[in-house]
Write a protein that holds these residues in place. Sequence first.
Motif, PDB file in Angstrom:
ATOM      1  N   ILE A 121      12.810 -15.157   5.757  1.00  0.00           N
ATOM      2  CA  ILE A 121      11.432 -15.587   5.476  1.00  0.00           C
ATOM      3  C   ILE A 121      10.878 -14.629   4.424  1.00  0.00           C
ATOM      4  CG2 ILE A 121       9.157 -16.055   6.474  1.00  0.00           C
ATOM      5  CD1 ILE A 121      10.543 -15.972   9.286  1.00  0.00           C
ATOM      6  N   THR A 122      10.564 -15.159   3.262  1.00  0.00           N
ATOM      7  CA  THR A 122       9.997 -14.323   2.199  1.00  0.00           C
ATOM      8  C   THR A 122       8.629 -14.878   1.797  1.00  0.00           C
ATOM      9  OG1 THR A 122      10.642 -15.446   0.157  1.00  0.00           O
ATOM     10  CG2 THR A 122      12.369 -14.195   1.285  1.00  0.00           C
ATOM     11  N   GLU A 123       8.013 -14.190   0.844  1.00  0.00           N
ATOM     12  CA  GLU A 123       6.705 -14.642   0.371  1.00  0.00           C
ATOM     13  C   GLU A 123       6.808 -15.973  -0.375  1.00  0.00           C
ATOM     14  OE1 GLU A 123       8.344 -12.085  -0.747  1.00  0.00           O
ATOM     15  OE2 GLU A 123       8.531 -12.277  -2.925  1.00  0.00           O
ATOM     16  N   ARG A 124       8.012 -16.361  -0.769  1.00  0.00           N
ATOM     17  CA  ARG A 124       8.167 -17.625  -1.483  1.00  0.00           C
ATOM     18  C   ARG A 124       8.628 -18.769  -0.583  1.00  0.00           C
ATOM     19  NH1 ARG A 124      10.656 -16.250  -7.452  1.00  0.00           N
ATOM     20  NH2 ARG A 124       9.259 -14.517  -7.912  1.00  0.00           N
ATOM     21  N   GLY A 125       8.920 -18.473   0.664  1.00  0.00           N
ATOM     22  CA  GLY A 125       9.362 -19.527   1.576  1.00  0.00           C
ATOM     23  C   GLY A 125      10.522 -19.043   2.424  1.00  0.00           C
ATOM     24  N   VAL A 126      11.175 -19.986   3.107  1.00  0.00           N
ATOM     25  CA  VAL A 126      12.280 -19.639   4.004  1.00  0.00           C
ATOM     26  C   VAL A 126      13.565 -20.122   3.360  1.00  0.00           C
ATOM     27  CG1 VAL A 126      13.219 -19.926   6.333  1.00  0.00           C
ATOM     28  CG2 VAL A 126      10.735 -19.961   5.971  1.00  0.00           C
ATOM     29  N   CYS A 127      14.586 -19.264   3.354  1.00  0.00           N
ATOM     30  CA  CYS A 127      15.852 -19.676   2.740  1.00  0.00           C
ATOM     31  C   CYS A 127      17.014 -19.311   3.631  1.00  0.00           C
ATOM     32  CB  CYS A 127      16.012 -19.044   1.364  1.00  0.00           C
ATOM     33  SG  CYS A 127      16.337 -17.275   1.404  1.00  0.00           S
ATOM     34  N   GLU A 128      18.176 -19.885   3.299  1.00  0.00           N
ATOM     35  CA  GLU A 128      19.420 -19.528   3.971  1.00  0.00           C
ATOM     36  C   GLU A 128      19.743 -18.082   3.603  1.00  0.00           C
ATOM     37  OE1 GLU A 128      22.901 -22.461   3.675  1.00  0.00           O
ATOM     38  OE2 GLU A 128      23.490 -20.765   2.390  1.00  0.00           O
ATOM     39  N   ALA A 129      20.374 -17.361   4.521  1.00  0.00           N
ATOM     40  CA  ALA A 129      20.774 -15.977   4.228  1.00  0.00           C
ATOM     41  C   ALA A 129      22.089 -15.991   3.458  1.00  0.00           C
ATOM     42  CB  ALA A 129      20.920 -15.191   5.525  1.00  0.00           C
ATOM     43  N   SER A 130      21.971 -16.216   2.169  1.00  0.00           N
ATOM     44  CA  SER A 130      23.151 -16.255   1.302  1.00  0.00           C
ATOM     45  C   SER A 130      22.674 -16.034  -0.122  1.00  0.00           C
ATOM     46  CB  SER A 130      23.845 -17.622   1.395  1.00  0.00           C
ATOM     47  OG  SER A 130      22.985 -18.614   0.849  1.00  0.00           O
ATOM     48  N   ARG A 131      23.620 -15.766  -1.014  1.00  0.00           N
ATOM     49  CA  ARG A 131      23.250 -15.606  -2.429  1.00  0.00           C
ATOM     50  C   ARG A 131      22.585 -16.889  -2.942  1.00  0.00           C
ATOM     51  NH1 ARG A 131      23.957 -13.538  -7.498  1.00  0.00           N
ATOM     52  NH2 ARG A 131      24.482 -11.476  -6.761  1.00  0.00           N
ATOM     53  N   ALA A 132      23.198 -18.041  -2.590  1.00  0.00           N
ATOM     54  CA  ALA A 132      22.650 -19.320  -3.066  1.00  0.00           C
ATOM     55  C   ALA A 132      21.248 -19.532  -2.517  1.00  0.00           C
ATOM     56  CB  ALA A 132      23.563 -20.461  -2.655  1.00  0.00           C
ATOM     57  N   GLY A 133      21.060 -19.191  -1.232  1.00  0.00           N
ATOM     58  CA  GLY A 133      19.740 -19.377  -0.614  1.00  0.00           C
ATOM     59  C   GLY A 133      18.696 -18.503  -1.282  1.00  0.00           C
ATOM     60  N   LEU A 134      19.022 -17.237  -1.508  1.00  0.00           N
ATOM     61  CA  LEU A 134      18.041 -16.336  -2.128  1.00  0.00           C
ATOM     62  C   LEU A 134      17.752 -16.757  -3.567  1.00  0.00           C
ATOM     63  CD1 LEU A 134      19.273 -12.932  -0.655  1.00  0.00           C
ATOM     64  CD2 LEU A 134      17.022 -13.964  -0.308  1.00  0.00           C
ATOM     65  N   LEU A 135      18.806 -17.221  -4.270  1.00  0.00           N
ATOM     66  CA  LEU A 135      18.580 -17.610  -5.670  1.00  0.00           C
ATOM     67  C   LEU A 135      17.733 -18.883  -5.790  1.00  0.00           C
ATOM     68  CD1 LEU A 135      21.957 -16.739  -7.425  1.00  0.00           C
ATOM     69  CD2 LEU A 135      19.768 -15.532  -7.538  1.00  0.00           C
ATOM     70  N   LYS A 136      17.741 -19.704  -4.755  1.00  0.00           N
ATOM     71  CA  LYS A 136      16.851 -20.881  -4.776  1.00  0.00           C
ATOM     72  C   LYS A 136      15.400 -20.422  -4.799  1.00  0.00           C
ATOM     73  CE  LYS A 136      19.317 -24.638  -2.688  1.00  0.00           C
ATOM     74  NZ  LYS A 136      19.710 -25.139  -1.398  1.00  0.00           N
ATOM     75  N   LEU A 137      15.111 -19.333  -4.060  1.00  0.00           N
ATOM     76  CA  LEU A 137      13.727 -18.822  -4.041  1.00  0.00           C
ATOM     77  C   LEU A 137      13.433 -17.925  -5.242  1.00  0.00           C
ATOM     78  CD1 LEU A 137      13.087 -17.890  -0.292  1.00  0.00           C
ATOM     79  CD2 LEU A 137      12.451 -19.973  -1.492  1.00  0.00           C
ATOM     80  N   TYR A 138      14.449 -17.239  -5.735  1.00  0.00           N
ATOM     81  CA  TYR A 138      14.264 -16.293  -6.862  1.00  0.00           C
ATOM     82  C   TYR A 138      15.220 -16.649  -7.998  1.00  0.00           C
ATOM     83  CZ  TYR A 138      11.983 -13.673  -3.141  1.00  0.00           C
ATOM     84  OH  TYR A 138      11.170 -13.304  -2.102  1.00  0.00           O
ATOM     85  N   PRO A 139      15.028 -17.863  -8.611  1.00  0.00           N
ATOM     86  CA  PRO A 139      15.985 -18.304  -9.626  1.00  0.00           C
ATOM     87  C   PRO A 139      16.052 -17.349 -10.820  1.00  0.00           C
ATOM     88  CG  PRO A 139      14.045 -19.742  -9.549  1.00  0.00           C
ATOM     89  CD  PRO A 139      13.940 -18.820  -8.385  1.00  0.00           C
ATOM     90  N   GLU A 140      14.954 -16.600 -11.047  1.00  0.00           N
ATOM     91  CA  GLU A 140      14.943 -15.683 -12.196  1.00  0.00           C
ATOM     92  C   GLU A 140      15.966 -14.553 -12.044  1.00  0.00           C
ATOM     93  OE1 GLU A 140      12.679 -15.969  -9.886  1.00  0.00           O
ATOM     94  OE2 GLU A 140      11.705 -14.090  -9.374  1.00  0.00           O
ATOM     95  N   ARG A 141      16.489 -14.364 -10.824  1.00  0.00           N
ATOM     96  CA  ARG A 141      17.473 -13.304 -10.585  1.00  0.00           C
ATOM     97  C   ARG A 141      18.903 -13.768 -10.893  1.00  0.00           C
ATOM     98  NH1 ARG A 141      15.178  -8.200  -9.634  1.00  0.00           N
ATOM     99  NH2 ARG A 141      13.021  -8.798  -9.380  1.00  0.00           N
ATOM    100  N   ALA A 142      19.071 -15.047 -11.191  1.00  0.00           N
ATOM    101  CA  ALA A 142      20.423 -15.588 -11.388  1.00  0.00           C
ATOM    102  C   ALA A 142      21.133 -14.860 -12.524  1.00  0.00           C
ATOM    103  CB  ALA A 142      20.361 -17.077 -11.667  1.00  0.00           C
ATOM    104  N   ALA A 143      20.414 -14.443 -13.528  1.00  0.00           N
ATOM    105  CA  ALA A 143      21.030 -13.767 -14.668  1.00  0.00           C
ATOM    106  C   ALA A 143      21.502 -12.387 -14.264  1.00  0.00           C
ATOM    107  CB  ALA A 143      20.031 -13.669 -15.815  1.00  0.00           C
TER     108      ALA A 143
END
Length: 361
Positions: free
Chosen positions: A339-361
């Motif tokens: 659970i982050t300030e941007r929403g709830v995601c799966e605990a995985s790289r893909a899940g976190l990157l859905k919430l923080y796409p700017e980190r993909a680079a």
Amino acid sequence: MKISGTPYRTIWPLPTGAVRVIDQSRLPFEFVTLDLATLEDAAHAIRTMVVRGAPLIGATAAYGLALALRADASDARIAEAARVLRATRPTAVNLAWALERVRQAIGPLPEAQRAAAAFAEAGRICEEDVEQCRAIGQHGAKIIREIAAQAGRRVNVLTHCNAGWLACVDWGTALAPIYAAHDAGIEVHVWVDETRPRNQGASLTAFELGAHGVPHTVIVDNLGGHLMQHGQVDLAIVGSDRTTAAGDVCNKVGTYLKALAAHDNRVPFYAALPLSTIDWSIEDGRAIEIEARDATEVTHMSGRTESGAIERVRVVPEASAALNLAFDVTPARLVTGIITERGVCEASRAGLLKLYPERAA
Ligand code: MRU
């Protein structure tokens, strides 16, 4: 949050140029504040856990760097102050994150402007933390609301350590959804792990839930598994000191065992954390440095005697060794969601990157 009707944050700047904090080493029996006027004051407060909890450690470090620059804002002083602060507690990544943020903000400025700019940046870190924790609360409360609707009764949440407003600037991470749900009229009850050796659950989580009127019960750290087997835990929410880019969650020692028990009993297990707690440079949580603290925190306990005195007593034989590792890592596979300030995601790289796409680079 309020203490006896008065709104407080855990840290705030004073007109004198010092910074005031709540001395958490005195809670729950005494509510006192402490003023930090120097780099050494700030480093000592973090090291001795006058202030603790990942986001608050970061906020205090940011102010500590600002305090260090009041007399000398040279590059050498910045580097030395950051080194001193960084060494205070190694696991919570918010500390390094906050120091880096202040350094980035003041680095290009002339020396004469650096101290004021560092104070301003520390203030922004605090404001952002408050807003992020508030948002974590709103996102997490939806999970509690859904469980309440399905169960049609009070929701029992288990938490470990203290990831409430005392661990942050306000609201908290793991406790923010509980406050939001409670304030929205959803019936919530919290199982509070006492959290040996320093008892942050028994002393701090119980204190702040009580101050806010949230029903709660303090339990020994080993009871959670039994309660889960008997259907008395609807979900667990914990905080985090560092979460890897792949979703491994490092938190107060004992969290991993709770996650294992939750997994075995199909109890949803969530970690609540802001962006500043994610360490994008690490994938495998086993690479995280685990803080080793003084063995006396295990061999001794302190509390209030019936006469009202605060006393420290030994609970381990004199000749026995004790090991005090303060954190452990819960692998992402045991974490239902983050659970982050941007929403709830799966605990995985893909899940976190859905919430923080700017980190993909
Ligand atoms: O050793 P502490 O008291 O600093 O540990 C605190 C925790 O483990 C919290 O769960 C974590 O920092 C998250 S705080 C929002």
